[in-house]
Design a protein around this motif. Structure first.
Motif, PDB file in Angstrom:
ATOM      1  N   SER A  66       0.828  -1.204   0.000  1.00 14.48           N
ATOM      2  CA  SER A  66       0.000   0.000   0.000  1.00 14.48           C
ATOM      3  C   SER A  66       0.861   1.253   0.000  1.00 14.48           C
ATOM      4  N   ARG A  67       1.888   1.262   0.841  1.00 15.92           N
ATOM      5  CA  ARG A  67       2.755   2.440   0.943  1.00 15.92           C
ATOM      6  C   ARG A  67       3.547   2.662  -0.341  1.00 15.92           C
ATOM      7  N   LEU A  68       3.952   1.577  -0.992  1.00 14.29           N
ATOM      8  CA  LEU A  68       4.666   1.693  -2.264  1.00 14.29           C
ATOM      9  C   LEU A  68       3.770   2.325  -3.317  1.00 14.29           C
ATOM     10  N   MET A  69       2.521   1.867  -3.414  1.00 11.58           N
ATOM     11  CA  MET A  69       1.592   2.422  -4.388  1.00 11.58           C
ATOM     12  C   MET A  69       1.306   3.884  -4.097  1.00 11.58           C
ATOM     13  N   LEU A  70       1.113   4.220  -2.831  1.00 12.69           N
ATOM     14  CA  LEU A  70       0.873   5.619  -2.459  1.00 12.69           C
ATOM     15  C   LEU A  70       2.099   6.475  -2.723  1.00 12.69           C
ATOM     16  N   GLY A  71       3.283   5.863  -2.629  1.00 10.19           N
ATOM     17  CA  GLY A  71       4.502   6.609  -2.890  1.00 10.19           C
ATOM     18  C   GLY A  71       4.587   7.140  -4.300  1.00 10.19           C
ATOM     19  N   THR A  72       3.954   6.479  -5.256  1.00 13.72           N
ATOM     20  CA  THR A  72       3.976   6.946  -6.646  1.00 13.72           C
ATOM     21  C   THR A  72       3.192   8.237  -6.819  1.00 13.72           C
ATOM     22  N   THR A  73       2.347   8.567  -5.843  1.00  8.50           N
ATOM     23  CA  THR A  73       1.570   9.809  -5.920  1.00  8.50           C
ATOM     24  C   THR A  73       1.954  10.808  -4.823  1.00  8.50           C
ATOM     25  N   ALA A  74       3.075  10.553  -4.144  1.00  5.50           N
ATOM     26  CA  ALA A  74       3.535  11.437  -3.067  1.00  5.50           C
ATOM     27  C   ALA A  74       2.450  11.628  -2.005  1.00  5.50           C
ATOM     28  N   TYR A  75       1.689  10.564  -1.760  1.00  7.24           N
ATOM     29  CA  TYR A  75       0.548  10.670  -0.839  1.00  7.24           C
ATOM     30  C   TYR A  75       0.570   9.541   0.193  1.00  7.24           C
ATOM     31  N   GLY A  76       1.781   9.148   0.594  1.00  4.38           N
ATOM     32  CA  GLY A  76       1.900   8.055   1.543  1.00  4.38           C
ATOM     33  C   GLY A  76       1.270   8.340   2.888  1.00  4.38           C
ATOM     34  N   HIS A  77       1.205   9.632   3.260  1.00  4.47           N
ATOM     35  CA  HIS A  77       0.610  10.012   4.546  1.00  4.47           C
ATOM     36  C   HIS A  77      -0.900   9.760   4.583  1.00  4.47           C
ATOM     37  N   PHE A  78      -1.505   9.530   3.413  1.00  2.38           N
ATOM     38  CA  PHE A  78      -2.948   9.299   3.365  1.00  2.38           C
ATOM     39  C   PHE A  78      -3.349   8.114   4.226  1.00  2.38           C
ATOM     40  N   ARG A  79      -2.572   7.036   4.191  1.00  2.00           N
ATOM     41  CA  ARG A  79      -2.938   5.833   4.945  1.00  2.00           C
ATOM     42  C   ARG A  79      -3.026   6.115   6.441  1.00  2.00           C
ATOM     43  N   VAL A  80      -2.093   6.926   6.951  1.00  2.00           N
ATOM     44  CA  VAL A  80      -2.076   7.245   8.378  1.00  2.00           C
ATOM     45  C   VAL A  80      -3.324   8.026   8.763  1.00  2.00           C
ATOM     46  N   GLU A  81      -3.582   9.110   8.050  1.00  2.00           N
ATOM     47  CA  GLU A  81      -4.723   9.964   8.390  1.00  2.00           C
ATOM     48  C   GLU A  81      -6.048   9.267   8.116  1.00  2.00           C
ATOM     49  N   HIS A  82      -6.108   8.505   7.019  1.00  2.00           N
ATOM     50  CA  HIS A  82      -7.365   7.844   6.674  1.00  2.00           C
ATOM     51  C   HIS A  82      -7.766   6.828   7.736  1.00  2.00           C
ATOM     52  N   ASN A  83      -6.822   5.970   8.129  1.00  2.00           N
ATOM     53  CA  ASN A  83      -7.143   4.903   9.073  1.00  2.00           C
ATOM     54  C   ASN A  83      -7.378   5.415  10.479  1.00  2.00           C
ATOM     55  N   ARG A  84      -6.583   6.371  10.921  1.00  2.00           N
ATOM     56  CA  ARG A  84      -6.645   6.801  12.316  1.00  2.00           C
ATOM     57  C   ARG A  84      -7.417   8.100  12.516  1.00  2.00           C
ATOM     58  N   GLY A  85      -7.605   8.858  11.438  1.00  2.00           N
ATOM     59  CA  GLY A  85      -8.316  10.119  11.548  1.00  2.00           C
ATOM     60  C   GLY A  85      -9.681  10.095  10.891  1.00  2.00           C
ATOM     61  N   HIS A  86      -9.702   9.850   9.585  1.00  2.00           N
ATOM     62  CA  HIS A  86     -10.950   9.899   8.831  1.00  2.00           C
ATOM     63  C   HIS A  86     -11.990   8.929   9.367  1.00  2.00           C
ATOM     64  N   HIS A  87     -11.602   7.705   9.662  1.00  2.00           N
ATOM     65  CA  HIS A  87     -12.571   6.721  10.123  1.00  2.00           C
ATOM     66  C   HIS A  87     -13.101   7.039  11.519  1.00  2.00           C
ATOM     67  N   VAL A  88     -12.416   7.900  12.243  1.00  2.00           N
ATOM     68  CA  VAL A  88     -12.883   8.323  13.571  1.00  2.00           C
ATOM     69  C   VAL A  88     -13.754   9.570  13.476  1.00  2.00           C
ATOM     70  N   TRP A  89     -13.317  10.544  12.679  1.00  2.00           N
ATOM     71  CA  TRP A  89     -13.964  11.862  12.667  1.00  2.00           C
ATOM     72  C   TRP A  89     -14.801  12.123  11.421  1.00  2.00           C
ATOM     73  N   VAL A  90     -15.031  11.107  10.595  1.00  2.00           N
ATOM     74  CA  VAL A  90     -15.811  11.313   9.373  1.00  2.00           C
ATOM     75  C   VAL A  90     -17.140  12.000   9.685  1.00  2.00           C
ATOM     76  N   ALA A  91     -17.563  12.869   8.782  1.00  2.00           N
ATOM     77  CA  ALA A  91     -18.833  13.590   8.897  1.00  2.00           C
ATOM     78  C   ALA A  91     -18.862  14.518  10.114  1.00  2.00           C
ATOM     79  N   THR A  92     -17.700  15.052  10.495  1.00  2.00           N
ATOM     80  CA  THR A  92     -17.607  16.077  11.537  1.00  2.00           C
ATOM     81  C   THR A  92     -16.690  17.189  11.023  1.00  2.00           C
ATOM     82  N   PRO A  93     -16.713  18.355  11.668  1.00  2.00           N
ATOM     83  CA  PRO A  93     -15.818  19.445  11.234  1.00  2.00           C
ATOM     84  C   PRO A  93     -14.342  19.134  11.421  1.00  2.00           C
ATOM     85  N   TYR A  94     -14.017  18.074  12.171  1.00  6.19           N
ATOM     86  CA  TYR A  94     -12.624  17.726  12.430  1.00  6.19           C
ATOM     87  C   TYR A  94     -12.014  16.851  11.335  1.00  6.19           C
ATOM     88  N   ASP A  95     -12.806  16.467  10.366  1.00  3.34           N
ATOM     89  CA  ASP A  95     -12.329  15.587   9.307  1.00  3.34           C
ATOM     90  C   ASP A  95     -12.059  16.389   8.038  1.00  3.34           C
TER      91      ASP A  95
END
Length: 351
Positions: free
Chosen positions: A127-156
């Motif tokens: 997953s990280r290798l594929m995300l690396g091709t788009t310079a978006y490797g940090h997406f996995r961290v925020e998506h799993n630990r942030g987005h799935h917690v705060w989705v549909a709130t002003p904090y997301d």
């Protein structure tokens, strides 16, 4: 592994890197074959095939998983072929091939998103290798630990507010995802009594992966190759944020007087059950079920009755999102009806 013919439909997703490579090798107008396929032919195929509502199932999950994983080397190969040929293109071919590889990378992020939810370290690294091709490797961290917690709130940062254009949302999501990932990693390292700038910060590690891939592009294709790498990366993560924009537009969880938010449910994600595009996007459009059951493999996702349904599949909705007046005209009546339905249900429950 028992072969389940039904799972073979996901091989259609391989058309993205294969069409990219065909366009690169053929040149001319053929470089636009993939964008035409993705944004014209796929919506037409969805109209013909119709919707496919179904309950979750586990038929052919193992085979579907291997088909999805095979997308990563195909996408990397398409990128390498493009980088190697970039110095020979005219302006038209640069535009067509850059867009094609960007679409391929965008679908690659779909694969990376799925693999990023898996427990196996090898799959997370893929997953990280594929995300690396788009310079978006940090997406996995925020998506799993942030987005799935705060989705549909002003904090997301990945939840679009009503009346927010895609263009305003793009900056909110791109900058907010990076800040969120850094905050998540800094907090994790703090618990280990390490500074946020430590090399074990996954954001740094993902930056290193992207820099290594960029260096490989420079060595393989010169400055033209590096420029193509950057172009397809921006298009790829911009498509991801277009999908984020669509998936939660205008859907916000109720906030109680004590500051708590209501529990996240399927009612806080837009979904689509259009047959062909779901095959091509590894069931990404069954997004509400993914939020309810994030660890379930993509091929076992189904419809959630509470989820509002999009009027068209993601390719069409992405084009609409690029034109805010059309987007508002299509989405706001549906958003209003959804909230009216929720209000009626809450009233009935209160009685």
């Amino acid at each position: 592994m028992q072969v389940q013919p039904r799972a073979c439909v996901y091989m259609l997703a391989w058309l993205f890197p294969l069409l990219s490579m065909w366009g690169i090798e053929t040149g001319g107008l053929a470089t636009f074959a993939l964008p035409v396929f993705a944004f014209v032919l796929v919506p037409l195929a969805d109209m013909v095939a119709g919707r496919s509502p179904r309950l979750p199932n586990r038929d052919g999950v193992q085979l579907a998983d291997w088909i999805m994983r095979a997308y990563v080397p195909l996408a990397l190969l398409a990128l390498a072929v493009g980088v190697n040929a970039a110095d020979r293109w005219n302006t038209l071919e640069w535009f067509g091939n850059g867009l094609s590889l960007g679409v391929t990378a965008g679908v690659g992020i779909v694969v990376a998103h799925e693999l990023g939810h898996r427990r196996a370290a090898g799959l997370r690294m893929l997953s990280r290798l594929m995300l690396g091709t788009t310079a978006y490797g940090h997406f996995r961290v925020e998506h799993n630990r942030g987005h799935h917690v705060w989705v549909a709130t002003p904090y997301d940062p990945a939840t679009a507010r009503r009346n927010q254009t895609y263009y305003a949302f793009w900056w909110q999501a791109v900058s907010g995802t990076l800040r969120g990932a850094w905050a998540q990693e800094a907090a994790r390292l703090m618990k280990r009594q390490l500074p946020g700038w430590h090399w074990r910060n996954e954001v740094w590690q993902n930056v290193a992966i992207t820099l290594l891939l960029a260096l490989a592009a420079r060595l393989l294709g010169g400055w033209s190759g590096l420029g193509l790498f950057a172009l397809q990366a921006v298009i790829g993560f911009s498509l991801l944020e277009a999908v984020d924009y669509i998936e939660h537009y205008g859907l916000m969880r109720h906030r109680f007087a004590d500051g708590r938010f209501e529990r996240m449910t399927a009612a806080h994600s837009w979904s689509a059950n259009h047959t062909v595009s779901n095959w091509l996007l590894f069931e990404l459009q069954r997004h509400a079920d993914h939020h309810v059951r994030p660890l379930v493999p993509f091929s076992a996702l189904g419809d959630q009755a509470e989820s509002p349904m999009l009027p068209a599949s993601y390719p069409t909705m992405i084009l609409l999102a690029l034109c805010p007046p059309l987007w508002y005209r299509v989405m706001h009546p549906r958003l209003d009806r959804h909230y009216e339905h929720l209000a009626t249900e809450r009233g009935m429950q209160a009685v």
